[in-house]
Enzyme design. Sequence first.
Site, mmCIF file in Angstrom:
data_model
loop_
_atom_site.group_PDB
_atom_site.id
_atom_site.type_symbol
_atom_site.label_atom_id
_atom_site.label_comp_id
_atom_site.label_asym_id
_atom_site.label_seq_id
_atom_site.Cartn_x
_atom_site.Cartn_y
_atom_site.Cartn_z
ATOM 1 N N ASP A 1 0.312 -0.938 -0.097
ATOM 2 C CA ASP A 1 0.238 0.023 -0.166
ATOM 3 C C ASP A 1 1.033 1.296 0.245
ATOM 4 O O ASP A 1 2.350 0.869 0.572
ATOM 5 C CB ASP A 1 -1.016 -0.351 1.212
ATOM 6 C CG ASP A 1 -1.716 1.221 1.474
ATOM 7 O OD1 ASP A 1 -2.589 1.468 0.661
ATOM 8 O OD2 ASP A 1 -1.671 1.826 2.574
ATOM 9 N N ASP B 1 -0.187 4.557 1.532
ATOM 10 C CA ASP B 1 -0.598 5.890 1.843
ATOM 11 C C ASP B 1 0.080 5.484 3.297
ATOM 12 O O ASP B 1 -1.030 4.814 4.085
ATOM 13 C CB ASP B 1 -1.681 6.672 1.632
ATOM 14 C CG ASP B 1 -1.892 7.080 0.690
ATOM 15 O OD1 ASP B 1 -1.187 8.342 0.646
ATOM 16 O OD2 ASP B 1 -2.555 6.986 -0.174
#
Length: 280
Positions: free
Chosen positions: A79, A81
């Site tokens: 991922d 963020d």
Amino acid sequence: MNLVIQSPEPIADSHVKPLTALARAKRIDRDAAGHVLRLTDAEPLQRADIDAYCGTHRLDYAFIDPSLRLADFGLVAMDMDSTLITIECIDEIADFCGLKNEVAAITEASMRGEIKDFNESLTRRVALLKGLDASALDRVYEERLRLSPGAETMLAGARAAGMKTLLVSGGFTFFTEKLKARLGLDFTRANTLEIVDGKLTGKVVGEIVNAEVKARTLRETCAQLGIDPSRAIAMGDGSNDLKMMAAAGLSVAFRAKPVVREAASLALNFVGLDGVLRLF
């Protein structure tokens, strides 16, 4: 199983005896810097006690099959963020139109799993950005975006082991493409913000990268590489990472929400992303 204990600081000698006893381990080894303890033949049924002890003393732990090697994996999927980077890009973009608190509240609720429809959550947040000058994206990247601790070391170690890298994000291609070029990533997938006449329209172009799309992207990338998803490591922090993490052979919750820590193979709450390298 091996039980790997890690800390950003040297682990005090006073932890060795209680951890060995709690894990019912046969042997304990320490790395040269003192940041890692490796307990062999540890008892996984003692996880609850280990979890309580390590949580109290701000130590990370993981039960790992002693036969596993990093080179057994072919892909690390991340991922973006609050995982590969320290910020939530959409929250920082919103700060430039005075709406950071409002947008951040929606982001937090979505990542905790309290908002079940990620598409709705993202659409609501992006709509609030309508009319913002696109130069705000550059400012977020230049002024606020920082890599998470250990990110570059982790990526270098993964590459050295022959692994490919995938950055798959519910965030935006503006940032994933810059990071791809900067870090030499192999694959990226994210959402495209619509920009007309130099301003954000408040809309996303194309398919939204939600939990299902993240998992599908991991599976498709593995197929492209000719490996089974069980040979992927997936790393994330929010509820929209859960399906991708479930599809992988090893899942790592990094500075994650409780729902993600509970579901993941292991959690890194205190050490950097390079803690993954020290598991094997």
